[in-house]
Design an enzyme around this catalytic site. Sequence first.
Site, PDB file in Angstrom:
ATOM      1  N   LYS A  22       3.870 -10.295   4.992  1.00 13.40           N
ATOM      2  CA  LYS A  22       4.795  -9.365   5.658  1.00 13.40           C
ATOM      3  C   LYS A  22       4.052  -8.519   6.686  1.00 13.40           C
ATOM      4  CE  LYS A  22       5.762  -5.308   3.622  1.00 13.40           C
ATOM      5  NZ  LYS A  22       5.642  -4.036   4.354  1.00 13.40           N
ATOM      6  N   ASN A  23       2.918  -7.962   6.288  1.00  7.41           N
ATOM      7  CA  ASN A  23       2.231  -7.008   7.167  1.00  7.41           C
ATOM      8  C   ASN A  23       1.496  -7.669   8.325  1.00  7.41           C
ATOM      9  OD1 ASN A  23       3.307  -4.980   5.703  1.00  7.41           O
ATOM     10  ND2 ASN A  23       1.434  -4.444   4.592  1.00  7.41           N
ATOM     11  N   ARG A 102       8.970   1.980   9.170  1.00 10.24           N
ATOM     12  CA  ARG A 102       7.931   2.652   9.956  1.00 10.24           C
ATOM     13  C   ARG A 102       7.287   1.730  10.999  1.00 10.24           C
ATOM     14  NH1 ARG A 102       4.297   6.973  10.033  1.00 10.24           N
ATOM     15  NH2 ARG A 102       2.231   6.303  10.672  1.00 10.24           N
ATOM     16  N   CYS A 126       7.831   9.279   4.712  1.00  8.62           N
ATOM     17  CA  CYS A 126       8.410   8.296   3.813  1.00  8.62           C
ATOM     18  C   CYS A 126       7.914   8.572   2.415  1.00  8.62           C
ATOM     19  CB  CYS A 126       8.075   6.868   4.238  1.00  8.62           C
ATOM     20  SG  CYS A 126       6.424   6.394   3.811  1.00  8.62           S
ATOM     21  N   ARG A 131       2.529  10.401   6.581  1.00 10.69           N
ATOM     22  CA  ARG A 131       2.291   9.333   7.549  1.00 10.69           C
ATOM     23  C   ARG A 131       2.533   9.758   9.005  1.00 10.69           C
ATOM     24  NH1 ARG A 131       4.719   3.854   5.092  1.00 10.69           N
ATOM     25  NH2 ARG A 131       2.995   2.854   6.137  1.00 10.69           N
ATOM     26  N   PRO A 132       1.671  10.605   9.539  1.00 14.50           N
ATOM     27  CA  PRO A 132       1.837  11.044  10.932  1.00 14.50           C
ATOM     28  C   PRO A 132       1.529   9.929  11.946  1.00 14.50           C
ATOM     29  CG  PRO A 132      -0.206  11.908  10.014  1.00 14.50           C
ATOM     30  CD  PRO A 132       0.472  11.168   8.901  1.00 14.50           C
ATOM     31  N   ASP A 134      -0.279  10.772  14.962  1.00 16.65           N
ATOM     32  CA  ASP A 134      -1.216  11.376  15.916  1.00 16.65           C
ATOM     33  C   ASP A 134      -2.242  10.373  16.456  1.00 16.65           C
ATOM     34  OD1 ASP A 134      -2.006  11.455  13.164  1.00 16.65           O
ATOM     35  OD2 ASP A 134      -3.744  12.652  13.705  1.00 16.65           O
ATOM     36  N   LEU A 135      -2.679   9.438  15.637  1.00 14.84           N
ATOM     37  CA  LEU A 135      -3.710   8.490  16.096  1.00 14.84           C
ATOM     38  C   LEU A 135      -3.146   7.528  17.142  1.00 14.84           C
ATOM     39  CD1 LEU A 135      -5.367   7.653  12.642  1.00 14.84           C
ATOM     40  CD2 LEU A 135      -6.098   9.334  14.342  1.00 14.84           C
ATOM     41  N   SER A 173      -6.857   3.420  10.838  1.00 13.73           N
ATOM     42  CA  SER A 173      -5.410   3.215  10.730  1.00 13.73           C
ATOM     43  C   SER A 173      -5.069   1.787  11.142  1.00 13.73           C
ATOM     44  CB  SER A 173      -4.657   4.197  11.637  1.00 13.73           C
ATOM     45  OG  SER A 173      -3.332   3.753  11.850  1.00 13.73           O
ATOM     46  N   VAL A 174      -4.394   1.096  10.236  1.00 13.44           N
ATOM     47  CA  VAL A 174      -3.975  -0.279  10.521  1.00 13.44           C
ATOM     48  C   VAL A 174      -2.989  -0.285  11.689  1.00 13.44           C
ATOM     49  CG1 VAL A 174      -2.749  -2.270   9.546  1.00 13.44           C
ATOM     50  CG2 VAL A 174      -4.348  -0.974   8.119  1.00 13.44           C
ATOM     51  N   ASP A 316      -2.228  -1.085  -1.325  1.00 15.49           N
ATOM     52  CA  ASP A 316      -1.003  -1.839  -1.630  1.00 15.49           C
ATOM     53  C   ASP A 316      -1.096  -2.600  -2.954  1.00 15.49           C
ATOM     54  OD1 ASP A 316       0.018  -0.870   0.711  1.00 15.49           O
ATOM     55  OD2 ASP A 316      -0.169  -2.746   1.837  1.00 15.49           O
ATOM     56  N   ARG A 408      12.281  -5.960   0.280  1.00 13.28           N
ATOM     57  CA  ARG A 408      11.626  -5.656   1.558  1.00 13.28           C
ATOM     58  C   ARG A 408      10.301  -6.402   1.668  1.00 13.28           C
ATOM     59  NH1 ARG A 408      10.496   0.260   2.749  1.00 13.28           N
ATOM     60  NH2 ARG A 408       9.680  -0.855   4.539  1.00 13.28           N
TER      61      ARG A 408
HETATM   62  C1  EPZ Z   1      -0.184  -0.320   6.905  1.00 15.37           C
HETATM   63  O1  EPZ Z   1       0.531   0.894   7.084  1.00 15.37           O
HETATM   64  C2  EPZ Z   1       0.660  -1.177   5.998  1.00 15.37           C
HETATM   65  N1  EPZ Z   1       1.949  -1.440   6.626  1.00 15.37           N
HETATM   66  C3  EPZ Z   1       0.848  -0.483   4.657  1.00 15.37           C
HETATM   67  O2  EPZ Z   1       1.568  -1.344   3.822  1.00 15.37           O
HETATM   68  C4  EPZ Z   1      -0.526  -0.201   4.043  1.00 15.37           C
HETATM   69  O3  EPZ Z   1      -0.341   0.522   2.839  1.00 15.37           O
HETATM   70  C5  EPZ Z   1      -1.374   0.602   5.010  1.00 15.37           C
HETATM   71  O4  EPZ Z   1      -1.450  -0.084   6.293  1.00 15.37           O
HETATM   72  C6  EPZ Z   1      -2.790   0.830   4.519  1.00 15.37           C
HETATM   73  O5  EPZ Z   1      -3.411  -0.391   4.270  1.00 15.37           O
HETATM   74  C7  EPZ Z   1       2.082  -2.465   7.460  1.00 15.37           C
HETATM   75  O6  EPZ Z   1       1.139  -3.161   7.779  1.00 15.37           O
HETATM   76  C8  EPZ Z   1       3.438  -2.734   7.978  1.00 15.37           C
HETATM   77  P1  EPZ Z   1      -2.328   3.342   8.205  1.00 15.37           P
HETATM   78  P2  EPZ Z   1       0.119   1.909   8.219  1.00 15.37           P
HETATM   79  O7  EPZ Z   1      -1.969   3.797   9.554  1.00 15.37           O
HETATM   80  O8  EPZ Z   1      -0.402   1.156   9.385  1.00 15.37           O
HETATM   81  C9  EPZ Z   1      -2.985   8.060   8.174  1.00 15.37           C
HETATM   82  C10 EPZ Z   1       3.200  -1.895   2.167  1.00 15.37           C
HETATM   83  O9  EPZ Z   1       3.479  -1.561   0.986  1.00 15.37           O
HETATM   84  N2  EPZ Z   1      -2.550   8.095   9.581  1.00 15.37           N
HETATM   85  O10 EPZ Z   1      -3.510   2.449   8.046  1.00 15.37           O
HETATM   86  O11 EPZ Z   1       1.263   2.814   8.403  1.00 15.37           O
HETATM   87  C11 EPZ Z   1      -1.859   7.677   7.223  1.00 15.37           C
HETATM   88  O12 EPZ Z   1      -1.031   8.775   6.942  1.00 15.37           O
HETATM   89  C12 EPZ Z   1       2.686  -0.859   3.111  1.00 15.37           C
HETATM   90  O13 EPZ Z   1       3.344  -3.033   2.633  1.00 15.37           O
HETATM   91  C13 EPZ Z   1      -2.696   9.276  10.278  1.00 15.37           C
HETATM   92  O14 EPZ Z   1      -3.159  10.303   9.736  1.00 15.37           O
HETATM   93  O15 EPZ Z   1      -1.069   2.677   7.498  1.00 15.37           O
HETATM   94  C14 EPZ Z   1      -2.624   7.180   6.034  1.00 15.37           C
HETATM   95  O16 EPZ Z   1      -3.068   8.250   5.269  1.00 15.37           O
HETATM   96  C15 EPZ Z   1       3.128   0.501   2.988  1.00 15.37           C
HETATM   97  N3  EPZ Z   1      -2.293   9.327  11.585  1.00 15.37           N
HETATM   98  C16 EPZ Z   1      -3.845   6.492   6.676  1.00 15.37           C
HETATM   99  O17 EPZ Z   1      -3.929   7.023   8.012  1.00 15.37           O
HETATM  100  C17 EPZ Z   1      -1.784   8.233  12.222  1.00 15.37           C
HETATM  101  O18 EPZ Z   1      -1.435   8.331  13.409  1.00 15.37           O
HETATM  102  C18 EPZ Z   1      -3.779   4.987   6.764  1.00 15.37           C
HETATM  103  O19 EPZ Z   1      -2.517   4.598   7.282  1.00 15.37           O
HETATM  104  C19 EPZ Z   1      -1.668   7.016  11.502  1.00 15.37           C
HETATM  105  C20 EPZ Z   1      -2.060   6.983  10.176  1.00 15.37           C
END
Ligand code: EPZ
Length: 429
Positions: A22-23, A102, A126, A131-132, A134-135, A173-174, A316, A408
């Site tokens: 999915k991701n 998201r 969520c 989940r901001p 800013d990055l 951040s992914v 996850d 989902r």
């Molecule tokens: C991806 O979410 C995945 N979603 C998530 O899968 C997964 O849990 C997550 O990466 C971490 O591996 C998809 O790929 C669709 P992040 P993402 O940005 O990209 C913070 C599932 O169950 N952050 O890597 O939204 C954030 O709050 C899910 O399938 C900022 O602070 O995650 C978190 O603490 C849910 N500012 C951390 O970074 C930003 O601008 C990592 O989040 C962006 C993120």
Amino acid sequence: MDKIRIIGGNRLNGVIPISGAKNAALPLMIASLLTDETLTLENVPRLADVRQLTNILVNHGVDYGVNGKRIGEDLLTGQTISLTARSITDTTAPYELVSTMRASFWVIGPLLARMHACKVSLPGGCAIGTRPVDLFLMGLERLGAQLDVEGGYVVAKAPGGLVGNRVVFPKVSVGATHVIMMAATLAKGQTVIENAAREPEIVDLAKCLIAMGAHIQGAGTSTITIDGVDRLRGARHRVVADRIETGTYAMAVAMTGGDVLLEGAEGSLLENPLDVLRQVGAEITETNSGIRVRRNGHGIVAADVTTDPFPGFPTDLQAQFMALMTRAKGTSHITETIFENRFMHVAELARFGARISLSGQVATVEGVESLKGAPVMATDLRASVSLVIAGLAAEGETTVNRVYHLDRGFERLEEKISRCGADISRISG
Ligand code: EPZ
């Protein structure tokens, strides 16, 4: 609303086909916005999130097609879809569509790169944390975008197009890595992303973008270099196997005992969780056709894990591992470092008789002899599936409510595991 009913106690034996991730599928679908030619994606899972993203892309003017079933395929075989963004008719991603998922915010990268302007609703918080974004905004500004937040929308402009630059993320951040990588493919000059996410889904997106004509190096490491090109073309790409689905079913087998081949799974995508499973007592072997997971006789022992960005233990899989630890011999400590509020399954696992205490980001799980079936529900998809894992091992009946969370992210879950002997069914309601 549908429910899942489980009578626990059966071992799992047989074959579970692993779907496309999915991701990975979601950002790959979004990448179709970068070209006016057709992007064909194979092995796309049939999931609610994929359908929702299709609606969002169609709203931007993307033509969507899905291939019919071929001989020898069943509904557990991934689908082949084609996406053609010949012309983007609408550069606004509205609140009604973005707020439900998201990842749809990620259209901001390709829309800005190709159309030089767009308006995308902020995704909001969520269930698993604030989940901001800013990055994402910092990265796009580094590429020369002018951004304003107005009425809950990011209004983005890059008159004359994006320009490559050095983007250093203070935190991994992914999503932000996906977005900046996509945006930079059509920027003028070179972009270097530092402290980039290294997840296999980033590598999969990079492979597809390269097939579309992008110049990208270093995906899978923490420095990704992208040399912008004038245009991208169509391509055909197969979505990588779902490492989270793989890890989830591996934990289910470790929980119930039995012997299951996870067909199509790739061990290199989840070495850390597989090592943890070996450590707690599962037997795991990699074969040409997938990963074989066995647990016979002996029980499972406790182990501590801390979630981390790839190649660490994935957030996850945290809920699923906690379900497994509820019946382990001994006490385990599970530390969540990615999301601040990803422990909602704790209270629900307690309904099975699990002993878990929480202190900040650390859950302490004291293994118990047996779990008892219960009515439960969860508020995100990984938490929901942890309740299924507990239910498979619990005595008596479990009903998991709010099944739409499972839909989902898990393709035909009850069908896949009932074929291996679980007493699990969906009750429509
Ligand atoms: C991806 O979410 C995945 N979603 C998530 O899968 C997964 O849990 C997550 O990466 C971490 O591996 C998809 O790929 C669709 P992040 P993402 O940005 O990209 C913070 C599932 O169950 N952050 O890597 O939204 C954030 O709050 C899910 O399938 C900022 O602070 O995650 C978190 O603490 C849910 N500012 C951390 O970074 C930003 O601008 C990592 O989040 C962006 C993120």
